[in-house]
Design a protein around this motif. Structure first.
Motif, PDB file in Angstrom:
ATOM      1  N   ILE A 266     -51.379 -38.230  87.991  1.00 60.39           N
ATOM      2  CA  ILE A 266     -50.683 -37.461  89.004  1.00 60.39           C
ATOM      3  C   ILE A 266     -50.741 -38.032  90.161  1.00 60.39           C
ATOM      4  N   ARG A 267     -49.646 -38.262  90.789  1.00 62.77           N
ATOM      5  CA  ARG A 267     -49.781 -38.848  92.153  1.00 62.77           C
ATOM      6  C   ARG A 267     -49.838 -37.477  93.426  1.00 62.77           C
ATOM      7  N   ASN A 268     -49.711 -36.475  93.143  1.00 58.45           N
ATOM      8  CA  ASN A 268     -49.866 -35.417  94.102  1.00 58.45           C
ATOM      9  C   ASN A 268     -51.291 -34.915  94.139  1.00 58.45           C
ATOM     10  N   LEU A 269     -51.983 -35.407  95.191  1.00 59.42           N
ATOM     11  CA  LEU A 269     -53.477 -35.350  95.502  1.00 59.42           C
ATOM     12  C   LEU A 269     -54.151 -33.718  95.418  1.00 59.42           C
ATOM     13  N   LYS A 270     -53.042 -33.052  95.975  1.00 58.07           N
ATOM     14  CA  LYS A 270     -53.350 -31.372  95.968  1.00 58.07           C
ATOM     15  C   LYS A 270     -53.419 -30.844  94.465  1.00 58.07           C
ATOM     16  N   ILE A 271     -52.483 -31.228  93.677  1.00 62.25           N
ATOM     17  CA  ILE A 271     -52.592 -30.793  92.535  1.00 62.25           C
ATOM     18  C   ILE A 271     -53.820 -31.257  91.744  1.00 62.25           C
ATOM     19  N   ARG A 272     -53.886 -32.599  92.033  1.00 64.20           N
ATOM     20  CA  ARG A 272     -55.125 -33.083  91.311  1.00 64.20           C
ATOM     21  C   ARG A 272     -56.510 -32.540  91.562  1.00 64.20           C
ATOM     22  N   LYS A 273     -56.596 -32.534  92.739  1.00 71.06           N
ATOM     23  CA  LYS A 273     -57.967 -31.708  93.111  1.00 71.06           C
ATOM     24  C   LYS A 273     -58.173 -30.488  92.825  1.00 71.06           C
ATOM     25  N   ALA A 274     -56.845 -29.594  92.884  1.00 71.09           N
ATOM     26  CA  ALA A 274     -57.007 -28.393  92.611  1.00 71.09           C
ATOM     27  C   ALA A 274     -57.481 -28.167  91.154  1.00 71.09           C
ATOM     28  N   THR A 275     -56.564 -28.858  90.337  1.00 76.32           N
ATOM     29  CA  THR A 275     -56.815 -28.959  88.763  1.00 76.32           C
ATOM     30  C   THR A 275     -58.437 -29.410  88.562  1.00 76.32           C
ATOM     31  N   GLN A 276     -58.612 -30.412  89.089  1.00 75.92           N
ATOM     32  CA  GLN A 276     -60.146 -30.778  88.883  1.00 75.92           C
ATOM     33  C   GLN A 276     -61.158 -29.677  89.374  1.00 75.92           C
ATOM     34  N   THR A 277     -60.836 -29.142  90.287  1.00 74.03           N
ATOM     35  CA  THR A 277     -61.829 -27.910  90.778  1.00 74.03           C
ATOM     36  C   THR A 277     -61.775 -26.806  89.706  1.00 74.03           C
ATOM     37  N   ILE A 278     -60.602 -26.549  89.345  1.00 70.15           N
ATOM     38  CA  ILE A 278     -60.569 -25.427  88.417  1.00 70.15           C
ATOM     39  C   ILE A 278     -61.118 -25.655  86.900  1.00 70.15           C
ATOM     40  N   LEU A 279     -61.261 -26.967  86.575  1.00 73.90           N
ATOM     41  CA  LEU A 279     -61.812 -27.347  85.275  1.00 73.90           C
ATOM     42  C   LEU A 279     -63.457 -27.514  85.479  1.00 73.90           C
ATOM     43  N   TYR A 280     -63.704 -27.790  86.709  1.00 73.67           N
ATOM     44  CA  TYR A 280     -65.286 -27.981  86.861  1.00 73.67           C
ATOM     45  C   TYR A 280     -65.968 -26.675  87.054  1.00 73.67           C
ATOM     46  N   LEU A 281     -65.228 -25.484  87.555  1.00 74.97           N
ATOM     47  CA  LEU A 281     -65.749 -24.320  87.758  1.00 74.97           C
ATOM     48  C   LEU A 281     -66.740 -23.756  86.474  1.00 74.97           C
ATOM     49  N   PRO A 282     -66.193 -23.651  85.225  1.00 75.52           N
ATOM     50  CA  PRO A 282     -67.051 -23.159  84.257  1.00 75.52           C
ATOM     51  C   PRO A 282     -68.291 -23.873  83.896  1.00 75.52           C
ATOM     52  N   ASN A 283     -68.695 -24.963  84.413  1.00 72.49           N
ATOM     53  CA  ASN A 283     -69.931 -25.887  84.442  1.00 72.49           C
ATOM     54  C   ASN A 283     -70.932 -24.932  85.171  1.00 72.49           C
ATOM     55  N   PHE A 284     -70.617 -24.328  86.189  1.00 74.14           N
ATOM     56  CA  PHE A 284     -71.769 -23.435  86.880  1.00 74.14           C
ATOM     57  C   PHE A 284     -71.946 -21.986  86.085  1.00 74.14           C
ATOM     58  N   LEU A 285     -71.187 -21.719  85.258  1.00 72.96           N
ATOM     59  CA  LEU A 285     -71.633 -20.446  84.633  1.00 72.96           C
ATOM     60  C   LEU A 285     -72.553 -20.634  83.402  1.00 72.96           C
ATOM     61  N   SER A 286     -73.657 -19.670  83.339  1.00 72.25           N
ATOM     62  CA  SER A 286     -74.430 -19.741  82.436  1.00 72.25           C
ATOM     63  C   SER A 286     -74.016 -19.163  81.288  1.00 72.25           C
ATOM     64  N   TRP A 287     -74.761 -19.711  80.118  1.00 70.52           N
ATOM     65  CA  TRP A 287     -74.045 -19.183  78.622  1.00 70.52           C
ATOM     66  C   TRP A 287     -74.244 -17.727  78.397  1.00 70.52           C
ATOM     67  N   VAL A 288     -75.055 -16.924  79.150  1.00 66.42           N
ATOM     68  CA  VAL A 288     -75.255 -15.675  79.398  1.00 66.42           C
ATOM     69  C   VAL A 288     -73.949 -15.022  79.682  1.00 66.42           C
ATOM     70  N   ILE A 289     -73.314 -15.504  80.609  1.00 69.61           N
ATOM     71  CA  ILE A 289     -71.824 -15.014  81.231  1.00 69.61           C
ATOM     72  C   ILE A 289     -70.916 -15.543  80.214  1.00 69.61           C
ATOM     73  N   ILE A 290     -70.914 -16.726  79.884  1.00 71.70           N
ATOM     74  CA  ILE A 290     -69.740 -17.431  78.830  1.00 71.70           C
ATOM     75  C   ILE A 290     -69.755 -16.539  77.711  1.00 71.70           C
ATOM     76  N   SER A 291     -71.002 -16.111  77.031  1.00 75.63           N
ATOM     77  CA  SER A 291     -71.008 -15.381  75.865  1.00 75.63           C
ATOM     78  C   SER A 291     -70.403 -13.882  75.917  1.00 75.63           C
ATOM     79  N   GLY A 292     -70.612 -13.243  77.251  1.00 73.27           N
ATOM     80  CA  GLY A 292     -70.032 -12.235  77.520  1.00 73.27           C
ATOM     81  C   GLY A 292     -68.438 -12.136  77.554  1.00 73.27           C
ATOM     82  N   ILE A 293     -68.001 -13.311  78.125  1.00 68.43           N
ATOM     83  CA  ILE A 293     -66.584 -13.589  78.101  1.00 68.43           C
ATOM     84  C   ILE A 293     -66.057 -13.718  76.848  1.00 68.43           C
ATOM     85  N   ILE A 294     -66.828 -14.614  75.966  1.00 71.34           N
ATOM     86  CA  ILE A 294     -66.288 -14.637  74.474  1.00 71.34           C
ATOM     87  C   ILE A 294     -66.162 -13.395  73.641  1.00 71.34           C
ATOM     88  N   THR A 295     -67.339 -12.639  74.004  1.00 69.58           N
ATOM     89  CA  THR A 295     -67.360 -11.429  73.237  1.00 69.58           C
ATOM     90  C   THR A 295     -66.126 -10.606  73.438  1.00 69.58           C
TER      91      THR A 295
END
Length: 311
Positions: free
Chosen positions: A112-141
């Protein structure tokens, strides 16, 4: 003139001058070295507990030796083998389903040549890495329980609800899906960094020769990051018999215990809750030894196949 410069550089610098010029670097290096010695290497001494009948009051060194009795007890337990099989199933599933995902996302984002779209997508995909599995398990439930959003949508279409969190077979796929969602962003950054160091002229030459975009990705882009993929695969295979405690513990329940009971939860319930520190240490030492053997073996195989290893 060049020979004179080379000779000047090759001349040995006096030790006092060398220390005077670089002592700040060694001072900064001292902190991580002390940390590694105190919190990484010093606890390895505790591995001797695996060969003893540990007594809290007697201490590690005064507890009686029992040799390989703790290992024999573990290997003779069906619960241990069930936990080991579940660990392998979940880790192999993570490897097969989850390992290619960040590679493919990184390649497509790189295209993707559009840097804004690339950076926004990268940030969105990286955000779940900051969540603990306690929060993720609650979301899954909230999403996959019988009264969750997904089953509400399924019932809304006239279909029968799916027991995502009570069927051991389906629960494994929920487990793998959550792992991909949580960890793909971290690996994505590594692969994007590797892609940024690739030679764009090779892709341009392939384009001039008439290669399509998918052909350029398959035959030009991915081969250039193959060493990085190889190293990440080696590191992943080294952890194939070890598994984190929080993810299966928080996502599991009594209905899927046959699939969610892994080595880490087994050690917690049998070893730590029952006060069997020697038994828990033996199981942990077994995991570490097998992990080292796997890393060395896969690293050697990758070198024979012409890929760069990690050692």
């Amino acid at each position: 003139m060049k020979n004179v410069i080379v000779k000047e550089r090759a001349r040995k610098i006096p030790f006092k001058i060398y220390i005077r010029n670089t002592w700040q670097l060694y001072l900064m290096l001292l902190i991580p070295v002390i940390y590694m010695l105190m919190f990484r290497y010093r606890p390895m001494i505790g591995g001797v507990i695996a060969f003893k009948k540990f007594n809290v009051f007697a201490g590690m060194w005064n507890s009686p030796w029992v040799g390989f009795a703790n290992f024999k007890e573990a290997f003779g337990s069906m619960d241990f083998w069930n936990a080991l099989v579940n660990t392998l199933i979940l880790n192999v599933g993570d490897l097969i389903l989850g390992f290619p995902v960040p590679v493919l996302i990184a390649v497509f984002l790189f295209e993707i040549r559009n840097l804004k779209i690339r950076k926004a997508t990268q940030t969105i995909l990286y955000l779940p890495n900051f969540l603990s599995w306690v929060i993720i398990s609650g979301i899954i439930t909230q999403l996959f329980s019988t009264s969750g959003l997904v089953n509400d949508l399924i019932r809304g279409t006239g279909l029968r609800e799916v027991n995502f969190l009570s069927s051991p077979f389906i629960w494994r796929f929920v487990y793998w899906f959550s792992g991909i969602w949580q960890s793909a962003g971290y690996s994505l950054i590594i692969y994007l960094a590797a892609l940024s160091a690739t030679d764009p002229s090779l892709g341009e030459a392939a384009y001039i020769d008439g290669a399509t975009r998918l052909q350029r990705i398959a035959h030009v882009t991915i081969p250039q990051i193959r060493p990085t993929i190889s190293i990440m695969l080696i590191m992943q295979l080294g952890k194939i018999v070890s598994i984190d405690f929080d993810r299966p513990y928080m996502m599991g329940n009594t209905l899927v215990k046959s699939a969610a009971d892994v080595i880490s939860t087994y050690v917690y319930s049998v070893g730590l809750q029952a006060g069997r520190f020697d038994f828990a240490t033996a199981v942990g030492l077994f995991q570490s030894v097998v992990g080292i053997i796997l890393i060395l073996s896969v690293n050697k195989i990758s070198k024979k196949m012409g890929q760069e290893g990690i050692m």
